[in-house]
Design a protein around this motif. Structure first.
Motif, PDB file in Angstrom:
ATOM      1  N   GLU A 103       0.830  -1.204   0.000  1.00 29.00           N
ATOM      2  CA  GLU A 103       0.000   0.000   0.000  1.00 29.00           C
ATOM      3  C   GLU A 103       0.868   1.259   0.000  1.00 29.00           C
ATOM      4  O   GLU A 103       0.580   2.236  -0.716  1.00 29.00           O
ATOM      5  CB  GLU A 103      -0.933   0.005   1.203  1.00 29.00           C
ATOM      6  CG  GLU A 103      -1.867   1.202   1.242  1.00 29.00           C
ATOM      7  CD  GLU A 103      -2.834   1.162   2.416  1.00 29.00           C
ATOM      8  OE1 GLU A 103      -3.315   2.247   2.807  1.00 29.00           O
ATOM      9  OE2 GLU A 103      -3.113   0.060   2.934  1.00 29.00           O
ATOM     10  N   THR A 104       1.935   1.239   0.798  1.00 26.35           N
ATOM     11  CA  THR A 104       2.814   2.401   0.874  1.00 26.35           C
ATOM     12  C   THR A 104       3.515   2.661  -0.447  1.00 26.35           C
ATOM     13  O   THR A 104       3.579   3.813  -0.910  1.00 26.35           O
ATOM     14  CB  THR A 104       3.859   2.213   1.991  1.00 26.35           C
ATOM     15  OG1 THR A 104       3.192   1.996   3.234  1.00 26.35           O
ATOM     16  CG2 THR A 104       4.751   3.440   2.113  1.00 26.35           C
ATOM     17  N   THR A 105       4.042   1.617  -1.076  1.00 25.01           N
ATOM     18  CA  THR A 105       4.737   1.808  -2.355  1.00 25.01           C
ATOM     19  C   THR A 105       3.771   2.311  -3.425  1.00 25.01           C
ATOM     20  O   THR A 105       4.133   3.179  -4.227  1.00 25.01           O
ATOM     21  CB  THR A 105       5.424   0.516  -2.810  1.00 25.01           C
ATOM     22  OG1 THR A 105       4.461  -0.553  -2.861  1.00 25.01           O
ATOM     23  CG2 THR A 105       6.529   0.111  -1.850  1.00 25.01           C
ATOM     24  N   ASP A 106       2.546   1.800  -3.433  1.00 19.94           N
ATOM     25  CA  ASP A 106       1.552   2.269  -4.404  1.00 19.94           C
ATOM     26  C   ASP A 106       1.175   3.729  -4.150  1.00 19.94           C
ATOM     27  O   ASP A 106       1.056   4.531  -5.096  1.00 19.94           O
ATOM     28  CB  ASP A 106       0.300   1.390  -4.356  1.00 19.94           C
ATOM     29  CG  ASP A 106       0.523   0.002  -4.932  1.00 19.94           C
ATOM     30  OD1 ASP A 106       1.555  -0.206  -5.604  1.00 19.94           O
ATOM     31  OD2 ASP A 106      -0.336  -0.872  -4.702  1.00 19.94           O
ATOM     32  N   ASP A 107       0.998   4.081  -2.876  1.00 24.47           N
ATOM     33  CA  ASP A 107       0.624   5.454  -2.537  1.00 24.47           C
ATOM     34  C   ASP A 107       1.757   6.424  -2.870  1.00 24.47           C
ATOM     35  O   ASP A 107       1.510   7.555  -3.317  1.00 24.47           O
ATOM     36  CB  ASP A 107       0.275   5.564  -1.053  1.00 24.47           C
ATOM     37  CG  ASP A 107      -1.050   4.901  -0.712  1.00 24.47           C
ATOM     38  OD1 ASP A 107      -1.789   4.535  -1.651  1.00 24.47           O
ATOM     39  OD2 ASP A 107      -1.336   4.730   0.490  1.00 24.47           O
TER      40      ASP A 107
END
Length: 236
Positions: free
Chosen positions: A208-212
């Motif tokens: 989720e963090t890498t996508d955000d």
């Protein structure tokens, strides 16, 4: 494989113990942030689990912070160790380590994903030329690992900034998912082009963090994780 002896044990939080392991005559060489493996036998089968040293390389000691899970195998076994017990350790390797100490860094972690970040923060404090922003997410204050150390870094070094985000406690600091606060800082405190982002935690949080971060304009080549998390999420 290296045989190390438990030199000391320190309880860090209600469910996390820190183990200082010594292997006299051996020097542990690695990039801060990389992980070793603990090997032992259970019911006739070898158990292997990765853990990341929070200590600096170049000595005969490793420090591991390990959270106990009631239904865990290796974590329960480690929490049963006593001073003087021997532990078999594998090679130290992995994708998480500082790439360029001349760039600003954002270290993002939840739970025991903090361990590689602590090692990298110590390295950056010694060698870094820019600013380090440390983001740590936990459920409540009681379970924040290494809070005293992080608060000391924040107080002593003007280029180190620590943010805690709690998901299950109403307090006077940030709340919710820690990655939300990281993304909020992109473009302000965090320049997406000149900052390297290092992320560690449960696979879902890492993905989720890498996508955000990508959505916020951070180039993929500026984001570092262990690299297996997306496959893990896909299998769930």
């Amino acid at each position: 494989m290296v045989t190390a002896t438990v030199a000391s044990i320190h309880r860090v939080t209600p469910n996390v113990k820190q183990f200082r392991l010594r292997a006299p005559g051996h020097t542990f060489e690695y990039e801060p942030g990389q992980h070793t493996t603990v090997h032992f036998e259970r019911d006739g089968e070898e158990v292997v689990r990765p853990y990341t040293p929070t200590s600096r390389p170049g000595t005969d000691e490793l420090t591991l912070a390990i959270k106990r899970y009631d239904d865990g195998t290796a974590s329960v076994w480690m929490h049963e160790r006593e001073r003087g017990d021997e532990v078999e350790l594998g090679d130290i390797e992995g994708n998480l380590h500082l790439r360029d100490t001349g760039r600003d860094v954002a270290l993002v972690a939840t739970g025991t994903g903090i361990t590689p970040m602590m090692a990298m923060l110590k390295e950056y404090v010694d060698r870094g030329a820019g600013e380090a922003r440390f983001y740590f997410g936990e459920t409540d204050q009681e379970h924040v690992i290494y809070r005293e150390t992080l608060d000391q870094f924040d107080a002593d070094y003007g280029d180190v900034h620590v943010t805690y985000s709690l998901s299950r406690e109403d307090w006077n600091g940030p709340t919710g998912h820690v990655q939300e606060h990281v993304v909020d800082d992109v473009g302000d405190e965090l320049d997406p082009g000149t900052t390297d982002f290092y992320v560690c935690g449960v696979p879902g949080m890492v993905v989720e963090t890498t996508d955000d971060l990508a959505d916020a304009g951070v180039p993929d080549e500026n984001v570092y994780t262990e690299g297996w998390e997306r496959d893990e999420v896909a299998e769930e």
